[in-house]
Design an enzyme around this catalytic site. Sequence first.
Site, PDB file in Angstrom:
ATOM      1  NE  ARG A 175      49.115  42.367  59.220  1.00 37.94           N
ATOM      2  CZ  ARG A 175      49.282  41.060  59.295  1.00 37.94           C
ATOM      3  NH1 ARG A 175      48.214  40.255  59.314  1.00 37.94           N
ATOM      4  NH2 ARG A 175      50.496  40.527  59.351  1.00 37.94           N
ATOM      5  CE  LYS A 199      50.829  42.706  55.878  1.00 42.12           C
ATOM      6  NZ  LYS A 199      52.204  43.228  56.072  1.00 42.12           N
ATOM      7  CG  HIS A 269      50.212  48.623  62.666  1.00 43.76           C
ATOM      8  ND1 HIS A 269      49.499  47.644  62.005  1.00 43.76           N
ATOM      9  CD2 HIS A 269      51.506  48.217  62.627  1.00 43.76           C
ATOM     10  CE1 HIS A 269      50.312  46.704  61.571  1.00 43.76           C
ATOM     11  NE2 HIS A 269      51.540  47.025  61.951  1.00 43.76           N
ATOM     12  NE  ARG A 272      50.010  43.494  63.383  1.00 40.77           N
ATOM     13  CZ  ARG A 272      49.707  42.216  63.167  1.00 40.77           C
ATOM     14  NH1 ARG A 272      48.576  41.737  63.641  1.00 40.77           N
ATOM     15  NH2 ARG A 272      50.520  41.425  62.503  1.00 40.77           N
ATOM     16  CG  HIS A 295      54.412  38.784  62.656  1.00 37.21           C
ATOM     17  ND1 HIS A 295      54.909  39.205  63.884  1.00 37.21           N
ATOM     18  CD2 HIS A 295      53.738  39.853  62.153  1.00 37.21           C
ATOM     19  CE1 HIS A 295      54.544  40.455  64.096  1.00 37.21           C
ATOM     20  NE2 HIS A 295      53.839  40.871  63.073  1.00 37.21           N
ATOM     21  CE1 TYR A 304      55.148  44.660  68.261  1.00 33.73           C
ATOM     22  CE2 TYR A 304      55.308  42.534  67.171  1.00 33.73           C
ATOM     23  CZ  TYR A 304      54.855  43.834  67.195  1.00 33.73           C
ATOM     24  OH  TYR A 304      54.105  44.319  66.151  1.00 33.73           O
TER      25      TYR A 304
END
Length: 323
Positions: A175, A199, A269, A272, A295, A304
């Site tokens: 990110r 995150k 993004h 990404r 994730h 994806y």
Amino acid sequence: MPGRLTHRQDMTPDDVSASPSWPEGFATLLADYERHLTAERDLSSHSVRAYIGDVADLLEHLIRLGHDDLAGLDIRGLRSWLAKQQSLGKSRSTMARRATAARVFTAWAQRTGRIGTDPGALLASPQPHKSLPGVLGQADTRAVLDAAAVAADDGSPIGLRDLAIMELLYATGIRVGELCALDVDDIDRSRRVVRVFGKGRKERSVPYGVPAGEVLERWLAEARPMLAREGSGPAVFLGARGGRIDQRAVRRMVHERIAVVDAPDLGPHGLRHTAATHLLEGGADLRSVQELLGHASLATTQIYTHVSSERLRQAYQQAHPRA
């Protein structure tokens, strides 16, 4: 009945406490919740603002229902709040996000003894319509990176920095916030691995390839010292004034670099998404891509596979004589 607040998505607990329309207990509650999100969950400022804005909207709905404390919150109140969102024309993705915000909030409220039961546990989340993320084809990606390499030949440290950023974003799929937070010690140059804090400050290691490694070496050895100043600190990527580069500057630069060639206008993004799609098209398994991207859920990564399937379907229809 208390007056209606405006611009709730930009509200802070201080705004609430200054409003005469809010019970003092709600203002204190919101301030406590913000401290929890910031200090205990270590969420980004953007995520904190989003959660606080949604919870403030929920509490205002509770006020309109005639309640001045959290004890009046039940599943009917939560459902009527979401129904109100629908009547205002909110998208399904917005409603799903707000339902999630409500569940997280009520779970925290019960866990901390502010309510006896958790009404959010009974709340179903509207399923958002999933749109496929925009990605660059492999030819477009090569064209973008080649154009960035040409721009880097101007001899300026900025050009080489921008090329290193583009290469690293595509090579790793990290990110933009993770890239801007990188310190020099986070890069294992001998193994070509970068340590990333995602995150929730979750740490992961992400490999990068030879092209990105070569440009990164040149940036760190030749160009970064030209921008570094006293107080630059350990940041890998520096702005023109020597401080840690800003996310907005990276986003603006990526858009500019992609605009040079005839390719879809994507930001960081998008790179990404592109990296993830190309990994799967090249044979990488879904679990590995999930780990590389950081994730928490495999379901997030599975989108994806839909991107790859759609691209395969389009290629088949264009190329097969009996499609």
